[in-house]
Design a protein around this motif. Structure first.
Motif, PDB file in Angstrom:
ATOM      1  N   GLU A  74       1.933   6.832  -6.677  1.00 23.98           N
ATOM      2  CA  GLU A  74       0.900   7.800  -7.050  1.00 23.98           C
ATOM      3  C   GLU A  74       1.372   9.226  -6.787  1.00 23.98           C
ATOM      4  O   GLU A  74       1.203  10.119  -7.616  1.00 23.98           O
ATOM      5  N   GLU A 121       2.368   1.739  -3.419  1.00 26.19           N
ATOM      6  CA  GLU A 121       1.366   2.239  -4.353  1.00 26.19           C
ATOM      7  C   GLU A 121       1.111   3.725  -4.133  1.00 26.19           C
ATOM      8  O   GLU A 121       1.009   4.497  -5.088  1.00 26.19           O
ATOM      9  N   LEU A 122       1.031   4.144  -2.877  1.00 28.80           N
ATOM     10  CA  LEU A 122       0.826   5.564  -2.577  1.00 28.80           C
ATOM     11  C   LEU A 122       2.037   6.387  -2.991  1.00 28.80           C
ATOM     12  O   LEU A 122       1.888   7.489  -3.543  1.00 28.80           O
ATOM     13  N   ASP A 123       3.242   5.863  -2.739  1.00 28.26           N
ATOM     14  CA  ASP A 123       4.458   6.574  -3.160  1.00 28.26           C
ATOM     15  C   ASP A 123       4.482   6.768  -4.670  1.00 28.26           C
ATOM     16  O   ASP A 123       4.810   7.848  -5.164  1.00 28.26           O
ATOM     17  N   ARG A 148       0.833  -1.210   0.000  1.00 28.76           N
ATOM     18  CA  ARG A 148       0.000   0.000   0.000  1.00 28.76           C
ATOM     19  C   ARG A 148       0.860   1.249   0.000  1.00 28.76           C
ATOM     20  O   ARG A 148       0.596   2.206  -0.737  1.00 28.76           O
ATOM     21  N   ASN A 149       1.915   1.248   0.829  1.00 31.48           N
ATOM     22  CA  ASN A 149       2.810   2.410   0.882  1.00 31.48           C
ATOM     23  C   ASN A 149       3.504   2.638  -0.457  1.00 31.48           C
ATOM     24  O   ASN A 149       3.635   3.785  -0.902  1.00 31.48           O
TER      25      ASN A 149
END
Length: 127
Positions: A61, A57-59, A54-55
Motif C-alpha cells: 500500500e 500488505e502495508l508495504d 499484514r506487513n
C-alpha cells in the motif's frame, strides 16, 4: 490354603490394575502436554505468518501510494495472476488463453519483467 492363594492372586491383580491405570493416566497427561506444546508452536507460527502478511500488505500500500499507482482491485488481481503464471514458466500464449486477453497485451504487461530477466541473464553470462 487355597482360599488364601486365591485372595492373594485377586489382591495382586487389583494392585496391578491400579498401577496400570495410574501409569496410563500419566502417559496420557504427558501426551496432552506434548500436544499442547505443538499447538502453541503452530499458533505462534501462524501468528508470525499473519504478521508478515499484514506487513507485506502495508508495504504494498505504501509503495503504490508513493509511486502514484492507481489500480482497481480487479486490475491488481489480474496483474498478480498474469505475473504468477509467468513466474511459473507458462508461455505468453498460454497466459493469454487462460486470462482471455490478447498475447500482445500480456507481452506489454510482462515487458518490464522480461527486460529485467534478460539483463540478469546477460550479466550472468558475462561473469
Amino acid at each position: 490354603m487355597m482360599e488364601w492363594t486365591l485372595i492373594l492372586l485377586i489382591a495382586i491383580s487389583a494392585v496391578l490394575l491400579i498401577v496400570s491405570i495410574i501409569s496410563n493416566r500419566n502417559a496420557e497427561k504427558q501426551k496432552h502436554k506434548e500436544i499442547d506444546l505443538v499447538h502453541v508452536a503452530v499458533m505462534k507460527d501462524i501468528n508470525s505468518v499473519n504478521e508478515q502478511i499484514r506487513n507485506l500488505e502495508l508495504d504494498i500500500e505504501v509503495i503504490t501510494k508513493e509511486a502514484g499507482v492507481q489500480m482497481t482491485p480487479e486490475e491488481m488481481v489480474f496483474k498478480r495472476e498474469v505475473l504468477d503464471l509467468y513466474k511459473r514458466k507458462y508461455s505468453i500464449e498460454t497466459i493469454a488463453q487462460k486470462t482471455q486477453v490478447s498475447e500482445n497485451e500480456i507481452h506489454q504487461f510482462l515487458s518490464p519483467y522480461l527486460a529485467a530477466k534478460d539483463e540478469r541473464s546477460k550479466i550472468a553470462h558475462e561473469i
